[in-house]
Motif scaffolding. Structure first.
Motif, mmCIF file in Angstrom:
data_model
loop_
_atom_site.group_PDB
_atom_site.id
_atom_site.type_symbol
_atom_site.label_atom_id
_atom_site.label_comp_id
_atom_site.label_asym_id
_atom_site.label_seq_id
_atom_site.Cartn_x
_atom_site.Cartn_y
_atom_site.Cartn_z
ATOM 1 N N ALA A 310 0.835 -1.201 0.000
ATOM 2 C CA ALA A 310 0.000 0.000 0.000
ATOM 3 C C ALA A 310 0.866 1.246 0.000
ATOM 4 N N ALA A 311 1.995 1.183 0.698
ATOM 5 C CA ALA A 311 2.900 2.344 0.732
ATOM 6 C C ALA A 311 3.460 2.628 -0.651
ATOM 7 N N ASP A 312 3.761 1.565 -1.402
ATOM 8 C CA ASP A 312 4.259 1.752 -2.773
ATOM 9 C C ASP A 312 3.194 2.417 -3.632
ATOM 10 N N THR A 313 1.957 1.956 -3.496
ATOM 11 C CA THR A 313 0.864 2.509 -4.289
ATOM 12 C C THR A 313 0.640 3.976 -3.964
ATOM 13 N N GLU A 314 0.734 4.330 -2.688
ATOM 14 C CA GLU A 314 0.555 5.724 -2.287
ATOM 15 C C GLU A 314 1.639 6.605 -2.903
ATOM 16 N N LYS A 315 2.874 6.124 -2.915
ATOM 17 C CA LYS A 315 3.964 6.897 -3.511
ATOM 18 C C LYS A 315 3.723 7.135 -4.994
ATOM 19 N N VAL A 316 3.219 6.111 -5.679
ATOM 20 C CA VAL A 316 2.943 6.248 -7.107
ATOM 21 C C VAL A 316 1.857 7.288 -7.347
ATOM 22 N N MET A 317 0.835 7.284 -6.501
ATOM 23 C CA MET A 317 -0.254 8.246 -6.655
ATOM 24 C C MET A 317 0.222 9.676 -6.395
ATOM 25 N N ILE A 318 0.999 9.858 -5.355
ATOM 26 C CA ILE A 318 1.500 11.199 -5.041
ATOM 27 C C ILE A 318 2.378 11.710 -6.180
ATOM 28 N N ALA A 319 3.271 10.849 -6.669
ATOM 29 C CA ALA A 319 4.125 11.246 -7.788
ATOM 30 C C ALA A 319 3.307 11.475 -9.049
#
Length: 572
Positions: A310-319
């Motif tokens: 989930a942390a990886d997915t959040e980083k992708v969304m923010i970027a």
């Protein structure tokens, strides 16, 4: 299991889960409150953008005062000459020409240039008087233009040219007085109700929904931001097959064909082989102009995989929200599948630019401005990311406070929660950030804008370092700066230059608060392509400036006139 197999299976599971999620929401809602849902059954997150109030509009009114700033340097030189400072003769002709170039023929027409060759001779006083009267006429032209244009921004007071000024020049004190008068008499406006509707996809509209939208809002067009390329994980294009929007009577739909597509935008599906793969309807008027592939924010392949969290997915969304504004995105990595040697490319910014032009221009692209607002629905799949960005930029252009914009963006969290909770429960927490709506997402976009187009940095399109240093040397040789060293003159010149060359969005009202909207206006009006700009570094000890290159990845490519027109059309 190979990543490709995992991604394909995961994608199929996701689609199956989404298909099981009912979109029916037959509830009574308060449509008069800004941000409220519309009473439709077949769409999550359909909202009227109307109702939010602007700032007091003084920033936009301040743009009407900017021409007064453009004449200040000429006026100051004339005042110096009237006071006996003959050194101003050297720079007055050049400043006069710069003034007229900055203002254009509309405001300077009919003004005769003084005979500069007579400066320094027996006719010097005549030249100065002629220049002074010319400037006064220009000021009257500007003043009348300001007074006639302010009501559209909510100005309810009155402005008259200060004929009692002893000097023929309108001084800085009068300029500040005008700003104070405007600020004291501005009335906030609000976004018009029932004109601009945001939504998720319209494929599951009920017959009753369609009747309601057509009869209540008289929708003219549906702007579909969904992609038209095959998506990741072997999925079909977002806008294809059963996912196509249901038609709304009287509205030009995103899949309608266009007999005269915009020049430079290739027609998708121009050959039979291609049309067999992609729906022929996707070569439409809006297909090329508004399609934003999911990869612009982030592709499904980025979220899926046994090594993802989930942390990886959040980083992708923010970027992804930042990348939406910053980077170009190709329609597809397999360019040959789109039938041609000229692959179609677009960025999120380009498609947002096209969106604004449709709202502003009568034919949806250029020429004459619209005389009345156009009722449209704009949407993507969930109505939260691409649609949320479009809504945030639209509100920013209208002068809605940023915190209001962010709060409205976050409303999507509660409106799509029912739709996506079963997906997260069935497929795992790693997808939760993908289907969420978080403050960090939209803030990453605004942070990019604030960092790239800071409101406190003045810039020019050409290197004017020589002009600055010439100004400094002249100031350092004359009162009140002579004797204090070049540094004092350089500081003063930098301040004056930054004030008088203020770009669109610069706040000329020192007591008003504008959040970070000045940076957003600079972004909205910056050219679409990457551009080379200049700001200036001051060497105070030496009393000189040096140019500093700034590379902008690009803005939204609108003009201030287009933003004014947008406000005239969609505020009340």
């Amino acid at each position: 299991m190979k990543r490709e197999q995992f991604t394909a299976r995961f994608s199929l599971l996701l689609l199956a889960s989404l298909a099981l999620v009912s979109c029916y929401q037959d509830v009574e809602v308060d449509t008069s409150t800004p941000g409220s849902l519309l009473p439709v059954a077949g769409v999550y997150n359909m909202r009227d953008l109307g109702g939010y109030a602007t700032y007091d509009n003084t920033m936009y009114a301040g743009q009407k005062l900017k021409p007064l700033q453009d004449i200040q340097e000429t006026g100051n030189l004339l005042k110096a000459l009237q006071g006996g400072d003959t050194s101003a003769m050297a720079t007055l002709p050049a400043e006069w020409d710069k003034m007229k170039a900055a203002l254009g023929t509309t405001l300077t027409g009919g003004v005769t240039d003084p005979v500069w060759a007579d400066l320094g001779g027996p006719n010097t006083s005549t030249v100065i008087q002629a220049a002074g009267m010319g400037v006064k006429q220009i000021q009257i032209n500007i003043w009348n233009s300001i007074a006639s244009g302010l009501p559209e921004f909510g100005f309810t007071g009155g402005l008259t040219f200060p004929a009692d000024v002893a000097s023929p020049l309108l001084g800085e004190e009068n300029f500040r007085s005008a700003a104070a008068t405007i600020q004291a008499n501005m009335t906030p406006k609000q976004v018009k109700h029932g004109v601009i509707i945001r939504s998720g996809d319209l494929s599951l509209l009920t017959d009753r929904d369609i009747t309601y939208l057509a009869d209540t809002f008289h929708i003219s067009a549906v702007i579909d931001f969904r992609g038209i390329a095959p998506a990741s994980g072997g999925r079909a294009a977002e806008r294809s097959g059963k996912n196509l929007d249901r038609d709304i009577p009287g509205a030009l739909m995103g899949h309608d064909t266009d007999p005269s597509p915009i020049g430079g935008y290739p027609r998708i599906g121009a050959d039979a082989a291609h049309s067999a793969t992609i729906s022929a309807g996707l070569e439409g008027k809006f297909g090329n102009r508004f399609a934003i592939e999911e990869g612009v924010v982030g592709s499904m392949a980025q979220y899926l995989g046994p090594d993802k969290s989930a942390a990886d997915t959040e980083k992708v969304m923010i970027a992804g929200y930042r990348n939406f504004m910053e980077q170009e995105a190709k329609l597809t990595s397999d360019q040959t599948s789109f039938g041609g040697s000229a692959p179609y490319e677009a960025s999120g910014r380009q498609q947002m630019h096209n969106f604004f032009r449709y709202l502003i221009y009568e034919n949806g692209w250029d020429g004459a401005f619209r005389e009345a607002p156009v009722p449209v629905i704009f949407h993507c799949s969930a109505g939260k990311d691409r649609t949320g960005i479009a809504a945030a930029l639209f509100y920013s252009a209208l002068g809605i406070p940023r915190e209001t914009i962010i709060s409205d963006y976050l409303l999507s969290a509660q409106y799509v929660a029912e739709k996506y909770t079963p997906v997260v429960n069935g497929l795992g927490a790693q997808l939760e950030p993908l289907v969420s709506v978080r403050r960090e997402y939209i803030e990453s976009m605004f942070t990019y804008i604030d960092e790239t187009f800071p409101q406190n940095r003045w810039e020019t399109a050409t290197d004017e370092t020589a002009t600055l240093n010439y100004t400094v040397s002249g100031m350092a040789s004359n009162p009140p700066f002579n004797g204090y060293g070049p540094g004092a003159a350089a500081v003063a010149a930098g301040y004056l230059y930054g004030t008088k060359r203020a770009e669109a969005g610069k706040n000329v009202f020192p007591n008003a608060s504008y959040d970070n909207s000045a940076a957003v206006i600079k972004f909205l009006t910056a050219p679409l392509p990457q551009t080379a700009r200049f700001t200036y570094a001051l060497n105070q000890a030496a009393g000189t400036f040096s140019a500093v290159d700034i590379k902008h990845p690009g803005g939204l490519g609108l003009t201030m006139d287009e933003i004014y027109q947008l406000r005239k059309l969609y505020l009340e």
